[in-house]
Design a protein around this motif. Structure first.
Motif, PDB file in Angstrom:
ATOM      1  N   ASN A  20      -2.488  -2.116   5.917  1.00 31.86           N
ATOM      2  CA  ASN A  20      -1.082  -2.493   6.048  1.00 31.86           C
ATOM      3  C   ASN A  20      -0.662  -2.658   7.503  1.00 31.86           C
ATOM      4  O   ASN A  20       0.308  -3.351   7.794  1.00 31.86           O
ATOM      5  N   ARG A  94       1.082  -3.995  -2.871  1.00 36.75           N
ATOM      6  CA  ARG A  94       1.218  -2.739  -2.141  1.00 36.75           C
ATOM      7  C   ARG A  94       0.439  -2.754  -0.828  1.00 36.75           C
ATOM      8  O   ARG A  94       0.665  -1.912   0.042  1.00 36.75           O
ATOM      9  N   HIS A  95      -0.471  -3.701  -0.705  1.00 40.16           N
ATOM     10  CA  HIS A  95      -1.344  -3.749   0.462  1.00 40.16           C
ATOM     11  C   HIS A  95      -1.252  -5.124   1.122  1.00 40.16           C
ATOM     12  O   HIS A  95      -1.353  -6.151   0.445  1.00 40.16           O
ATOM     13  N   PRO A 158       3.843  -5.507   2.885  1.00 43.63           N
ATOM     14  CA  PRO A 158       3.865  -4.870   1.564  1.00 43.63           C
ATOM     15  C   PRO A 158       5.295  -4.618   1.094  1.00 43.63           C
ATOM     16  O   PRO A 158       6.158  -4.226   1.877  1.00 43.63           O
TER      17      PRO A 158
END
Length: 215
Positions: A20, A94-95, A158
């Motif tokens: 991230n 999410r990444h 993200p």
């Protein structure tokens, strides 16, 4: 130096956290070693190269998906497929560069097998042949992976964040092509709505071409 035992899973989880911050291009074994407070050669005991690391990262992502949403599917096969792809997209987002990490990698364990078997059985029970069930799953899966790769190319942070695509500038460049200019709003302005519209179209196509029982 770190005293906690170093293993493949710990390295993969650290790499996903670091992803991230760096994105896929900036993710290196050396950077991961610094985060783990070890010397870079220590990681080569576990991963011969970056691709081997990406395989383990994708597998760790799959383990989390299997625990989170890839349980035995319930309800209509359309709902099962749609729910699974929504979950897949959510996990990939999410990444940073999550879809690129996940795409084209080889799992290092069988964490994917039980969920896949369950979904294929749901499709076969609904009237798909085994081959058509596999094709249906792979079609909606490929759509989702491809969509998120494109989505993250314009909004890499993200959880969404600032959209990196200047639609006004795009429209100005395409002023001589009004339909192409206007298409930008449909394709890039609302990723959530666009994903749902495309997924519905793909699932409808699967129903029209692959299921054999009229279900």
């Amino acid at each position: 130096m770190a005293t906690t035992k170093l293993d493949r899973t710990r390295v993969a989880r650290t790499a996903l956290d670091l992803l991230n911050e760096t994105g896929l291009e900036g993710l290196t074994l050396r950077a991961i070693a610094r985060r783990l407070d070890v010397q870079a050669p220590a990681l080569y005991w576990h991963f011969k190269d970056k691709q081997a690391l990406l395989d383990e990262m994708a597998t760790e992502m799959m383990r989390r998906m299997a625990d989170d949403f890839l349980a035995a599917p319930a309800g209509d096969w359309r709902e099962a497929l749609t729910g699974a792809m929504r979950g897949l997209r959510g996990h990939l987002l999410r990444h940073r560069d999550g879809a690129k990490v996940f795409s084209g990698t080889r799992y290092t364990d069988l964490s994917y097998a039980a969920p896949l078997e369950a979904f294929l059985r749901t499709l076969v029970a609904a009237g798909f042949t085994p081959g058509a069930a596999a094709r249906a799953w792979f079609t909606v899966y490929s759509y989702t992976i491809g969509y998120v790769i494109e989505e993250q190319s314009t909004a890499p942070a993200p959880g969404g964040g600032e959209d990196g695509y200047d639609l006004a500038a795009r429209a100005a460049r395409l002023a001589a092509y009004p339909l192409a200019a206007a298409a930008g709003e449909e394709m890039f302005a609302d990723h959530d709505r666009g994903f749902e519209a495309g997924l519905a179209a793909v699932v409808a196509g699967v129903a029209a071409t692959l299921v054999t029982s009229g279900a």
